[in-house]
Design an enzyme around this catalytic site. Structure first.
Site, mmCIF file in Angstrom:
data_model
loop_
_atom_site.group_PDB
_atom_site.id
_atom_site.type_symbol
_atom_site.label_atom_id
_atom_site.label_comp_id
_atom_site.label_asym_id
_atom_site.label_seq_id
_atom_site.Cartn_x
_atom_site.Cartn_y
_atom_site.Cartn_z
ATOM 1 C CB SER A 118 19.086 11.960 44.617
ATOM 2 O OG SER A 118 20.195 12.780 44.561
ATOM 3 C CG HIS A 141 17.507 8.572 48.066
ATOM 4 N ND1 HIS A 141 16.292 9.071 47.676
ATOM 5 C CD2 HIS A 141 18.392 9.598 47.896
ATOM 6 C CE1 HIS A 141 16.433 10.329 47.278
ATOM 7 N NE2 HIS A 141 17.700 10.660 47.413
ATOM 8 C CD GLU A 153 12.902 6.989 47.904
ATOM 9 O OE1 GLU A 153 11.817 6.875 47.326
ATOM 10 O OE2 GLU A 153 13.813 7.737 47.474
ATOM 11 C CG ASN A 191 13.732 13.190 44.506
ATOM 12 O OD1 ASN A 191 13.355 14.096 45.264
ATOM 13 N ND2 ASN A 191 14.982 12.780 44.472
#
Ligand SMILES: NC(=O)c1ccc[n+]([C@@H]2O[C@H](COP(=O)([O-])OP(=O)(O)OC[C@H]3O[C@@H](n4cnc5c(N)ncnc54)[C@H](O)[C@@H]3O)[C@@H](O)[C@H]2O)c1
Length: 282
Positions: A118, A141, A153, A191
């Protein structure tokens, strides 16, 4: 379409990544350095299947049909016939690097290696494999819980071949996920969005504009989010949000500077649901 998938790391993410591939009919190998955790991952997956996964694809008899497609492996030597291997071990560059070096020696030249990191750069991780393999190295991801969250992702590194991006995006669609391609930047896309919102939500609380409860209501009822930012921080541990914000702050500066109250709470052990107290008391 890939037939044989390998997953390394049978924790929260790896075990459910193995599950979503198995649900889509793939043969999956699942490895963990801790044999006890490997066994526990099967129990966890049984519980996930018992609760039911709300998609037509997943039949009621999934436990009998799907779990046998996942072969537990105590060594990566078993991964020589994999078409795609997804790494989901600890978020530690050294631990991941050792896994990639070993995989690079074992898997075939055609095999694609993907990381579920991540926060670590995909290009940096790709440098642990041979130069030719770097064209077949990519980030995938997934989001937690993987059996429910549809987004992946897909992050190419500097040397990832365009055809590999396409192949991986297509495989994600085949297993019922919706992939988006994202550049290899710190925090990728989701994120950055999430933590910008969490930081602003925390600032609102610090300024006394609204309570955490009311901000969660605002996000659920005003923005249509399934869960508010404070509930989410409590569920995933406030220390994890703090850690991610520190990484984002180092990359992008003050706009991601963690709010002082988060540091105070983590310092006091008010870390969320598991510690009995976070933004909410449980
Ligand atoms: N938890 C999340 O919500 C989330 C979301 C997206 C991405 N990620 C990323 O996914 C990865 C895994 O996260 P997690 O939450 O599943 O962690 P976890 O701690 O639940 O699981 C990691 C597993 O890897 C195993 N492991 C460690 N070293 C190993 C090795 N050398 N070989 C084989 N297995 C090894 C551990 O025994 C453990 O079972 C991390 O990179 C994390 O950043 C996590």
């Amino acid at each position: 379409m890939f037939k044989h998938i390998g997953v390394v790391g049978a924790g929260l993410m790896g075990s459910e990544i193995a599950l979503v591939f198995a649900l889509a009919g793939r043969r999956v190998k699942l490895n963990d350095s801790d044999p006890k955790l490997l066994d526990e991952s099967v129990n966890r997956l049984e519980r996930v299947l018992q609760k039911g996964i709300d998609r037509e694809l997943y039949a009621a008899d999934a436990i009998q049909v799907v779990l046998p497609r996942i072969q537990l492996c105590t060594t990566l030597k078993d991964y020589s016939d994999c078409d795609l291997v997804v790494e989901a071990v600890y978020e530690d560059e050294r631990v991941k690097s050792n896994v990639f070096k070993e995989l690079d020696r074992i898997v075939s030249d055609e095999c694609i290696i993907a990381s579920n990191t991540s926060s670590i750069s995909i290009t940096t991780l790709a440098s642990q494999v041979s130069e030719v393999r770097r064209a077949r190295f990519i980030g995938t991801h997934f989001f937690s819980p993987v059996s429910k969250m549809r987004l992946v992702e897909v992050i190419p590194g500097l040397d990832t071949d365009g055809s590999i991006i396409e192949e991986v995006m297509s495989e994600c669609r085949d297993i019922g996920k919706t992939p988006i391609e994202v550049k290899d930047v710190v925090g990728f896309a989701v994120n950055r969005l999430l933590h910008a919102m969490m930081i602003e939500a925390t600032r609102l609380v610090e300024e006394g504009v609204a309570t955490p409860e009311d901000i969660d209501v605002a996000c659920r009822l005003g923005l249509g989010h399934p869960i508010g930012p404070f509930q989410l921080m409590d569920a995933t541990q406030i220390s994890l949000s703090l850690q991610v914000q520190e990484i984002l702050c180092a990359a992008y500066g003050d706009r991601f500077k963690p709010r002082p109250i988060m540091k105070q709470m983590v310092g006091a052990g008010y870390n969320g649901k598991r510690s009995g107290r976070g933004w909410y008391k449980t």
